[in-house]
Design a protein around this motif. Sequence first.
Motif, PDB file in Angstrom:
ATOM      1  N   ASP A 192       0.870  -1.433  -0.083  1.00 51.89           N
ATOM      2  CA  ASP A 192      -0.085   0.038   0.055  1.00 51.89           C
ATOM      3  C   ASP A 192       0.809   1.231   0.028  1.00 51.89           C
ATOM      4  N   ILE A 193       2.091   1.095   0.780  1.00 53.87           N
ATOM      5  CA  ILE A 193       2.897   2.221   0.555  1.00 53.87           C
ATOM      6  C   ILE A 193       4.126   2.266   0.115  1.00 53.87           C
ATOM      7  N   GLY A 194       4.527   1.390  -0.690  1.00 58.75           N
ATOM      8  CA  GLY A 194       5.738   1.087  -1.219  1.00 58.75           C
ATOM      9  C   GLY A 194       6.160   2.282  -2.120  1.00 58.75           C
ATOM     10  N   THR A 195       5.176   2.755  -3.147  1.00 59.39           N
ATOM     11  CA  THR A 195       5.332   3.645  -4.133  1.00 59.39           C
ATOM     12  C   THR A 195       5.591   5.073  -3.590  1.00 59.39           C
ATOM     13  N   ALA A 196       4.815   5.490  -2.789  1.00 54.03           N
ATOM     14  CA  ALA A 196       4.962   6.882  -1.933  1.00 54.03           C
ATOM     15  C   ALA A 196       6.139   6.673  -1.027  1.00 54.03           C
ATOM     16  N   LEU A 197       6.427   5.559  -0.420  1.00 53.89           N
ATOM     17  CA  LEU A 197       7.834   5.449   0.468  1.00 53.89           C
ATOM     18  C   LEU A 197       9.041   5.713  -0.659  1.00 53.89           C
ATOM     19  N   GLY A 198       8.988   5.439  -1.493  1.00 53.21           N
ATOM     20  CA  GLY A 198       9.819   5.424  -2.520  1.00 53.21           C
ATOM     21  C   GLY A 198      10.391   7.019  -2.897  1.00 53.21           C
ATOM     22  N   GLU A 199       9.162   7.533  -3.148  1.00 53.41           N
ATOM     23  CA  GLU A 199       9.491   8.772  -3.383  1.00 53.41           C
ATOM     24  C   GLU A 199       9.970   9.706  -2.273  1.00 53.41           C
ATOM     25  N   ILE A 200       9.307   9.395  -1.313  1.00 55.89           N
ATOM     26  CA  ILE A 200      10.086  10.031   0.230  1.00 55.89           C
ATOM     27  C   ILE A 200      11.568   9.754   0.250  1.00 55.89           C
ATOM     28  N   ALA A 201      11.987   8.627  -0.078  1.00 60.47           N
ATOM     29  CA  ALA A 201      13.466   8.131  -0.035  1.00 60.47           C
ATOM     30  C   ALA A 201      14.089   8.900  -0.802  1.00 60.47           C
ATOM     31  N   TRP A 215       3.207  -9.623  10.678  1.00 61.03           N
ATOM     32  CA  TRP A 215       1.801  -9.984  11.065  1.00 61.03           C
ATOM     33  C   TRP A 215       1.466  -9.531  12.209  1.00 61.03           C
ATOM     34  N   SER A 216       0.355  -8.895  12.521  1.00 64.75           N
ATOM     35  CA  SER A 216       0.033  -8.503  13.654  1.00 64.75           C
ATOM     36  C   SER A 216      -1.506  -8.946  14.046  1.00 64.75           C
ATOM     37  N   GLU A 217      -1.892  -8.693  15.145  1.00 56.18           N
ATOM     38  CA  GLU A 217      -3.296  -9.215  15.857  1.00 56.18           C
ATOM     39  C   GLU A 217      -4.413  -8.904  14.693  1.00 56.18           C
ATOM     40  N   THR A 218      -4.207  -7.987  14.018  1.00 54.62           N
ATOM     41  CA  THR A 218      -5.180  -7.237  13.196  1.00 54.62           C
ATOM     42  C   THR A 218      -5.051  -7.656  11.483  1.00 54.62           C
ATOM     43  N   GLY A 219      -3.940  -8.502  11.164  1.00 52.70           N
ATOM     44  CA  GLY A 219      -3.764  -8.880  10.116  1.00 52.70           C
ATOM     45  C   GLY A 219      -2.196  -8.255   9.486  1.00 52.70           C
ATOM     46  N   PRO A 220      -1.835  -8.043   8.298  1.00 55.96           N
ATOM     47  CA  PRO A 220      -0.716  -7.558   7.655  1.00 55.96           C
ATOM     48  C   PRO A 220      -0.595  -6.304   8.080  1.00 55.96           C
ATOM     49  N   ASP A 221       0.659  -6.012   8.389  1.00 58.52           N
ATOM     50  CA  ASP A 221       1.149  -4.628   8.904  1.00 58.52           C
ATOM     51  C   ASP A 221       2.507  -4.318   8.426  1.00 58.52           C
ATOM     52  N   THR A 222       2.979  -3.143   8.601  1.00 54.37           N
ATOM     53  CA  THR A 222       4.488  -2.763   8.239  1.00 54.37           C
ATOM     54  C   THR A 222       4.983  -1.845   9.208  1.00 54.37           C
ATOM     55  N   ASN A 223       6.129  -1.915   9.468  1.00 52.93           N
ATOM     56  CA  ASN A 223       7.162  -0.848  10.410  1.00 52.93           C
ATOM     57  C   ASN A 223       7.995  -0.218   9.323  1.00 52.93           C
ATOM     58  N   VAL A 224       7.948   0.872   9.255  1.00 59.25           N
ATOM     59  CA  VAL A 224       8.808   2.088   8.321  1.00 59.25           C
ATOM     60  C   VAL A 224       9.989   2.442   9.548  1.00 59.25           C
ATOM     61  N   ALA A 243       2.891  11.681   7.422  1.00 63.79           N
ATOM     62  CA  ALA A 243       1.911  12.228   6.622  1.00 63.79           C
ATOM     63  C   ALA A 243       1.386  11.398   5.553  1.00 63.79           C
ATOM     64  N   MET A 244       2.272  10.708   4.851  1.00 69.00           N
ATOM     65  CA  MET A 244       1.853   9.671   3.748  1.00 69.00           C
ATOM     66  C   MET A 244       1.315   8.531   4.144  1.00 69.00           C
ATOM     67  N   ILE A 245       1.399   8.036   5.178  1.00 69.04           N
ATOM     68  CA  ILE A 245       0.626   6.920   6.031  1.00 69.04           C
ATOM     69  C   ILE A 245      -0.775   7.602   6.150  1.00 69.04           C
ATOM     70  N   GLU A 246      -0.944   8.802   7.125  1.00 66.43           N
ATOM     71  CA  GLU A 246      -2.330   8.851   7.295  1.00 66.43           C
ATOM     72  C   GLU A 246      -3.057   9.273   5.900  1.00 66.43           C
ATOM     73  N   ALA A 247      -2.363   9.963   4.941  1.00 68.03           N
ATOM     74  CA  ALA A 247      -3.127  10.131   3.749  1.00 68.03           C
ATOM     75  C   ALA A 247      -3.680   8.723   2.828  1.00 68.03           C
ATOM     76  N   GLU A 248      -2.698   7.736   3.099  1.00 67.38           N
ATOM     77  CA  GLU A 248      -2.975   6.430   2.469  1.00 67.38           C
ATOM     78  C   GLU A 248      -4.187   5.747   3.258  1.00 67.38           C
ATOM     79  N   GLN A 249      -3.939   5.800   4.618  1.00 60.15           N
ATOM     80  CA  GLN A 249      -5.017   5.354   5.531  1.00 60.15           C
ATOM     81  C   GLN A 249      -6.447   6.035   5.110  1.00 60.15           C
ATOM     82  N   THR A 250      -6.486   7.312   4.981  1.00 58.47           N
ATOM     83  CA  THR A 250      -7.538   8.039   4.715  1.00 58.47           C
ATOM     84  C   THR A 250      -8.432   7.634   3.200  1.00 58.47           C
ATOM     85  N   ARG A 251      -7.233   7.357   2.209  1.00 65.82           N
ATOM     86  CA  ARG A 251      -7.764   7.103   0.812  1.00 65.82           C
ATOM     87  C   ARG A 251      -8.292   5.566   0.875  1.00 65.82           C
ATOM     88  N   LEU A 252      -7.826   4.745   1.692  1.00 67.38           N
ATOM     89  CA  LEU A 252      -8.189   3.383   1.603  1.00 67.38           C
ATOM     90  C   LEU A 252      -9.754   3.285   2.525  1.00 67.38           C
TER      91      LEU A 252
END
Length: 254
Positions: A192-201, A215-224, A243-252
């Motif tokens: 979900d965040i791979g492309t946007a994370l690359g741009e930030i990098a 894998w968390s208690e609620t399903g797949p997750d990611t630490n950045v 900010a990117m994560i918040e925007a992506e969460q809102t979009r989804l």
Amino acid sequence: MTATDASLTRPTVTAAILVIGDEILSGRTKDKNIGYIAEYLTNIGIELREVRVVPDLVDEIISSLNALRARYTYVFTTGGIGPTHDDITADSVAAAFGVAIDHDPRAIEMLSERFPADQLNEARLRMARIPAGAELIANSVSKAPGFHIGNVFVMAGVPAIMQAMLDVVGPTLKTGTRILSETVRAGLREGDIGTALGEIAKSHPLVAIGSYPFWSETGPDTNVVVRSRNPEKLAEAVLAVKAMIEAEQTRLRG
């Protein structure tokens, strides 16, 4: 120049670990030293760049050791300095440096603190064989010393003994600027965040950004994980990631 600015101009200090032993490669022994040394070095401002694992073969040890010691500020070896026939690290290090090896009176004296004279047999005395010109590394656990020659530190493979030796070695090392890090939990899948994370990098070249799915208690997750030697650049990148994560969460959700 501020104290922070001065610290950022310190030269980078690098290191490698050479793990020696057939038992590691066969899986009979699970290595517990790499992670410990890596964390120790990171905390004092030394950047671990490479880890190699080699068998109990003289030529393999020599070639790897010579390559690593030419490339990095420090090399730390673990394993192969015990009392048995397959403990060949000391001989291999001596050969790599082109020096003689023999029983060192200082090492024998250290061993004598634990073993009475009638127990200092041929096998135990193997642990007192030290390359010419090397300095000893004290061992408060079993008394059998490691040693330091050039930029190479030769330590035991037993974790408790290695850690005791590293405590002796650590204060003698030159260090660089510590790498700072901050972890942001995304609550999203890595894809979900791979492309946007690359741009930030790309837009934060003084910062390293890595993503680590789990894998968390609620399903797949990611630490950045965001890393930098510069605290201001680190903070800027972390804000961008959040900010990117918040925007992506809102979009989804939308």
